[in-house]
Design a protein around this motif. Structure first.
Motif, PDB file in Angstrom:
ATOM      1  N   PHE A 122       0.838  -1.188   0.000  1.00  0.00           N
ATOM      2  CA  PHE A 122       0.000   0.000   0.000  1.00  0.00           C
ATOM      3  C   PHE A 122       0.878   1.245   0.000  1.00  0.00           C
ATOM      4  CE2 PHE A 122      -2.243  -3.440   2.014  1.00  0.00           C
ATOM      5  CZ  PHE A 122      -3.523  -3.355   1.494  1.00  0.00           C
ATOM      6  N   TRP A 123       0.301   2.356  -0.470  1.00  0.00           N
ATOM      7  CA  TRP A 123       1.001   3.634  -0.419  1.00  0.00           C
ATOM      8  C   TRP A 123       0.933   4.196   0.995  1.00  0.00           C
ATOM      9  CZ3 TRP A 123       4.116   4.588  -4.195  1.00  0.00           C
ATOM     10  CH2 TRP A 123       3.821   4.189  -5.492  1.00  0.00           C
ATOM     11  N   PHE A 124       2.043   4.764   1.438  1.00  0.00           N
ATOM     12  CA  PHE A 124       2.134   5.429   2.734  1.00  0.00           C
ATOM     13  C   PHE A 124       2.477   6.885   2.437  1.00  0.00           C
ATOM     14  CE2 PHE A 124       4.484   6.690   6.603  1.00  0.00           C
ATOM     15  CZ  PHE A 124       3.521   6.391   7.552  1.00  0.00           C
ATOM     16  N   TYR A 125       1.601   7.811   2.845  1.00  0.00           N
ATOM     17  CA  TYR A 125       1.711   9.228   2.501  1.00  0.00           C
ATOM     18  C   TYR A 125       2.439  10.014   3.584  1.00  0.00           C
ATOM     19  CZ  TYR A 125      -1.829   7.521  -0.660  1.00  0.00           C
ATOM     20  OH  TYR A 125      -2.502   6.789  -1.598  1.00  0.00           O
ATOM     21  N   MET A 126       3.454  10.773   3.138  1.00  0.00           N
ATOM     22  CA  MET A 126       4.257  11.584   4.066  1.00  0.00           C
ATOM     23  C   MET A 126       4.283  13.019   3.565  1.00  0.00           C
ATOM     24  SD  MET A 126       7.376   8.833   4.353  1.00  0.00           S
ATOM     25  CE  MET A 126       8.163   9.506   5.794  1.00  0.00           C
ATOM     26  N   ALA A 127       4.129  13.987   4.477  1.00  0.00           N
ATOM     27  CA  ALA A 127       4.156  15.399   4.103  1.00  0.00           C
ATOM     28  C   ALA A 127       5.548  15.772   3.594  1.00  0.00           C
ATOM     29  CB  ALA A 127       3.779  16.270   5.296  1.00  0.00           C
ATOM     30  N   THR A 128       5.606  16.463   2.464  1.00  0.00           N
ATOM     31  CA  THR A 128       6.894  16.829   1.872  1.00  0.00           C
ATOM     32  C   THR A 128       7.553  18.003   2.579  1.00  0.00           C
ATOM     33  OG1 THR A 128       5.806  18.252   0.258  1.00  0.00           O
ATOM     34  CG2 THR A 128       6.281  15.973  -0.407  1.00  0.00           C
ATOM     35  N   ARG A 129       6.797  18.744   3.349  1.00  0.00           N
ATOM     36  CA  ARG A 129       7.351  19.907   4.036  1.00  0.00           C
ATOM     37  C   ARG A 129       7.689  19.608   5.501  1.00  0.00           C
ATOM     38  NH1 ARG A 129       4.031  21.385   0.078  1.00  0.00           N
ATOM     39  NH2 ARG A 129       4.549  23.188  -1.179  1.00  0.00           N
ATOM     40  N   GLY A 130       7.728  18.341   5.855  1.00  0.00           N
ATOM     41  CA  GLY A 130       7.942  17.996   7.249  1.00  0.00           C
ATOM     42  C   GLY A 130       9.331  17.493   7.600  1.00  0.00           C
ATOM     43  N   ASN A 131      10.267  17.490   6.656  1.00  0.00           N
ATOM     44  CA  ASN A 131      11.622  16.981   6.890  1.00  0.00           C
ATOM     45  C   ASN A 131      11.636  15.561   7.446  1.00  0.00           C
ATOM     46  OD1 ASN A 131      12.997  19.265   5.930  1.00  0.00           O
ATOM     47  ND2 ASN A 131      12.720  20.305   7.885  1.00  0.00           N
ATOM     48  N   ALA A 132      10.652  14.771   7.069  1.00  0.00           N
ATOM     49  CA  ALA A 132      10.610  13.380   7.517  1.00  0.00           C
ATOM     50  C   ALA A 132      11.706  12.581   6.811  1.00  0.00           C
ATOM     51  CB  ALA A 132       9.247  12.774   7.216  1.00  0.00           C
ATOM     52  N   PHE A 133      12.100  11.488   7.419  1.00  0.00           N
ATOM     53  CA  PHE A 133      13.101  10.604   6.847  1.00  0.00           C
ATOM     54  C   PHE A 133      12.403   9.508   6.043  1.00  0.00           C
ATOM     55  CE2 PHE A 133      15.603   6.689   7.036  1.00  0.00           C
ATOM     56  CZ  PHE A 133      16.748   7.118   6.393  1.00  0.00           C
ATOM     57  N   VAL A 134      12.852   9.314   4.827  1.00  0.00           N
ATOM     58  CA  VAL A 134      12.328   8.249   3.970  1.00  0.00           C
ATOM     59  C   VAL A 134      13.311   7.092   4.051  1.00  0.00           C
ATOM     60  CG1 VAL A 134      11.734   7.603   1.612  1.00  0.00           C
ATOM     61  CG2 VAL A 134      11.270   9.910   2.420  1.00  0.00           C
ATOM     62  N   PRO A 135      12.845   5.917   4.436  1.00  0.00           N
ATOM     63  CA  PRO A 135      13.765   4.776   4.549  1.00  0.00           C
ATOM     64  C   PRO A 135      14.166   4.247   3.168  1.00  0.00           C
ATOM     65  CG  PRO A 135      11.538   4.039   4.882  1.00  0.00           C
ATOM     66  CD  PRO A 135      11.472   5.541   4.756  1.00  0.00           C
ATOM     67  N   PRO A 136      15.276   3.536   3.098  1.00  0.00           N
ATOM     68  CA  PRO A 136      15.640   2.887   1.835  1.00  0.00           C
ATOM     69  C   PRO A 136      14.722   1.696   1.596  1.00  0.00           C
ATOM     70  CG  PRO A 136      17.154   2.235   3.563  1.00  0.00           C
ATOM     71  CD  PRO A 136      16.248   3.284   4.166  1.00  0.00           C
ATOM     72  N   ILE A 137      14.724   1.166   0.381  1.00  0.00           N
ATOM     73  CA  ILE A 137      13.959  -0.047   0.088  1.00  0.00           C
ATOM     74  C   ILE A 137      14.428  -1.129   1.066  1.00  0.00           C
ATOM     75  CG2 ILE A 137      13.511  -1.856  -1.622  1.00  0.00           C
ATOM     76  CD1 ILE A 137      12.336   0.670  -2.657  1.00  0.00           C
ATOM     77  N   GLY A 138      13.474  -1.796   1.724  1.00  0.00           N
ATOM     78  CA  GLY A 138      13.787  -2.820   2.711  1.00  0.00           C
ATOM     79  C   GLY A 138      13.917  -2.277   4.123  1.00  0.00           C
ATOM     80  N   GLY A 139      13.987  -0.946   4.260  1.00  0.00           N
ATOM     81  CA  GLY A 139      14.103  -0.331   5.586  1.00  0.00           C
ATOM     82  C   GLY A 139      12.739  -0.095   6.212  1.00  0.00           C
ATOM     83  N   ARG A 140      12.732   0.023   7.522  1.00  0.00           N
ATOM     84  CA  ARG A 140      11.484   0.284   8.246  1.00  0.00           C
ATOM     85  C   ARG A 140      11.176   1.769   8.223  1.00  0.00           C
ATOM     86  NH1 ARG A 140       9.857  -3.922  12.353  1.00  0.00           N
ATOM     87  NH2 ARG A 140       8.618  -2.184  13.068  1.00  0.00           N
ATOM     88  N   TYR A 141       9.893   2.081   8.123  1.00  0.00           N
ATOM     89  CA  TYR A 141       9.445   3.469   8.131  1.00  0.00           C
ATOM     90  C   TYR A 141       8.750   3.763   9.445  1.00  0.00           C
ATOM     91  CZ  TYR A 141       5.037   1.247   6.870  1.00  0.00           C
ATOM     92  OH  TYR A 141       3.939   0.443   6.854  1.00  0.00           O
ATOM     93  N   ASN A 142       8.674   5.031   9.783  1.00  0.00           N
ATOM     94  CA  ASN A 142       8.032   5.477  11.010  1.00  0.00           C
ATOM     95  C   ASN A 142       6.546   5.692  10.735  1.00  0.00           C
ATOM     96  OD1 ASN A 142       7.123   6.789  13.288  1.00  0.00           O
ATOM     97  ND2 ASN A 142       8.648   8.413  13.235  1.00  0.00           N
TER      98      ASN A 142
END
Length: 150
Positions: free
Chosen positions: A79-99
């Protein structure tokens, strides 16, 4: 007299060629300037989505998310997981865990920067991970926070 007309014709042709070359150079400069223009925050998507497996909480290849299905706490698949682009969030690499606290599995309630409908870019983020503020643009190798929606 015929010779004078012939020379006048040549002179006119030379002027036309020079004018044509000048127009071509001017148009080329104008196009080049427009291609190197600055990005505008209004052109930036409000949210970027990464393809994830909610069961393992790992990012997966964008190609695994074949549609816009939303995850509502149950079900298997990607599924798609939506993250705000203006929030300086960290995007994990492929295979990495996301917050999971850094975004949402659904588009319900997502608002644009101006309070209207949110613009969304699905996929296209760096597969090696990094700051979500850097979304790869298409075209001339530029990088910025922008991209196409949808």
């Amino acid at each position: 007299m015929t010779q004078q007309r012939s020379q006048a014709g040549k002179s006119q042709a030379g002027k036309r060629r020079m004018r044509s070359a000048g127009i071509t150079l001017g148009l080329t400069a104008l196009v080049a300037a427009s291609l190197t223009g600055c990005s505008n925050d209004e052109d930036q998507p409000d949210y970027a989505a990464i393809c994830v497996d909610p069961q393992t909480q790992e990012r997966t290849d964008d190609g695994n998310c074949k549609d816009d299905r939303e995850y509502h706490g149950s079900g298997a698949g990607f599924f798609w997981f939506y993250m705000a682009t203006r929030g300086n969030a960290f995007v994990p690499p492929i295979g990495g865990r996301y917050n999971t606290a850094a975004g949402s599995y659904t588009t319900a309630g997502l608002r644009g920067a101006a309070g209207g409908a949110a613009t969304i870019k699905r996929g296209g983020l760096d597969t090696k991970g990094g700051n979500i503020g850097t979304i790869t643009r298409g075209g001339f190798g530029k990088a910025g926070k922008g991209g196409s929606g949808g």
